[in-house]
Design a protein around this motif. Sequence first.
Motif: not given
Ligand SMILES: [Mg+2]
Length: 346
Positions: A242-244, A198-200, A211-213, A226-228
């Motif tokens: 919207l990243d989750t 998702k973040s990638t 966003q960190e991956t 990874t995503t918090t």
């Molecule tokens: Mg993520």
Amino acid sequence: MSNFYSLSQLGWKPFFQQQLDLEEWENATLGRVVSQERSAIIVQTPESRMLIQVTMDMPLFSVGDWILLDSSGAFVRLLERFSLFSRKAAGEKSHVQLIASNIDTLFIVSSMNRDFNLNRIERYLALANETGVEPVIVLTKLDICDEPELYIEQIKAMDPFLQSVTVNSLDQASVRKLDEWCVEGRTVALLGSSGVGKSTLINTLLGESAQETNAIREDDAKGRHTTTSRTIHFLSSGGLLLDTPGMRELQLAGCEQGVEETFSEITELAEQCRFGDCQHEHEPGCAVRAAVDSGRLDERRLSNYLKLIKEQAFNSATLAEKRARDRDFGRMVRSVTKSKQNKRNS
Ligand SMILES: [Mg+2]
Ligand SMILES: Nc1nc2c(ncn2[C@@H]2O[C@H](COP(=O)(O)OP(=O)(O)OP(=O)(O)O)[C@@H](O)[C@H]2O)c(=O)[nH]1
Ligand SMILES: [Zn+2]
């Protein structure tokens, strides 16, 4: 990234406009919750980004919410949402957790590897259908998948009308396939398990590493959470993403309509069952069972349907009971306080 946005670039719609009176429209500041911290929300207004401390007297916020602020930047009220994703909080906790609001499109992200799971995709579809949000199945890791057709076939077999796209999330040209949904003022939420990319995907669409991956685990292809937090990102095309955080479990609650719609072929078959209240388990004259026996309906799909219907009913009942308990407790506290006051005054 520009720091100035028009209201429509932030996702403003006539639906929200109708909730304001003229005086509010002329004087108040409008802002969108773009991120959330433990006890604060980050709000993007047309002119600035601000942090607002959340206090007990404020409503429960969700990323995506529209709020009204007064001239000093203080919270006035929350505008009604046109869509809201929620779930029963993970684990034993019996409370509702808000995932995202005012979403136009849901990207159900899934990787084409061992982590791919139709039952899970159906859960997300039930959530999208319940809220009336357009779902798109985004299948990632095209570059390292030998037979993407096998995954697409499974999606098509589940629902031939479902929109699905295969991408390599690391590749600019490949993610262009998602452009049609990433347009000005429209908010796309990305949901899916940890490690699906998702973040990638968001970083590649943004053209920067916002966003960190993190690499997934070798042994089971699962991600590392990874995503918090949930955050809305602004694309130069005008789209909002919207990243989750990847969810370990998406427990449905109050989602009967959404489940029925997701499994519409089963609900249609059920109309031909002999008994109106057929549970499609061992009843005679069950048209749903007959379809499974003749190979027209996938056994997996039926068992997931039955599971989700039960789960959402059970969770709704648990949550309703908790609300009733909270209400009784509130009443008790108020009556004790009152009787104490009465005693003091007498
Ligand atoms: Mg993520
Ligand atoms: N080869 C390839 N690797 C990908 C693709 N998408 C994601 N990855 C890799 O998969 C790993 C996980 O990606 P993330 O973007 O961190 O996954 P996520 O869905 O955001 O995970 P959480 O934040 O934990 O929920 C990273 O190492 C990515 O580089 C893809 O399409 N192809
Ligand atoms: Zn039946």
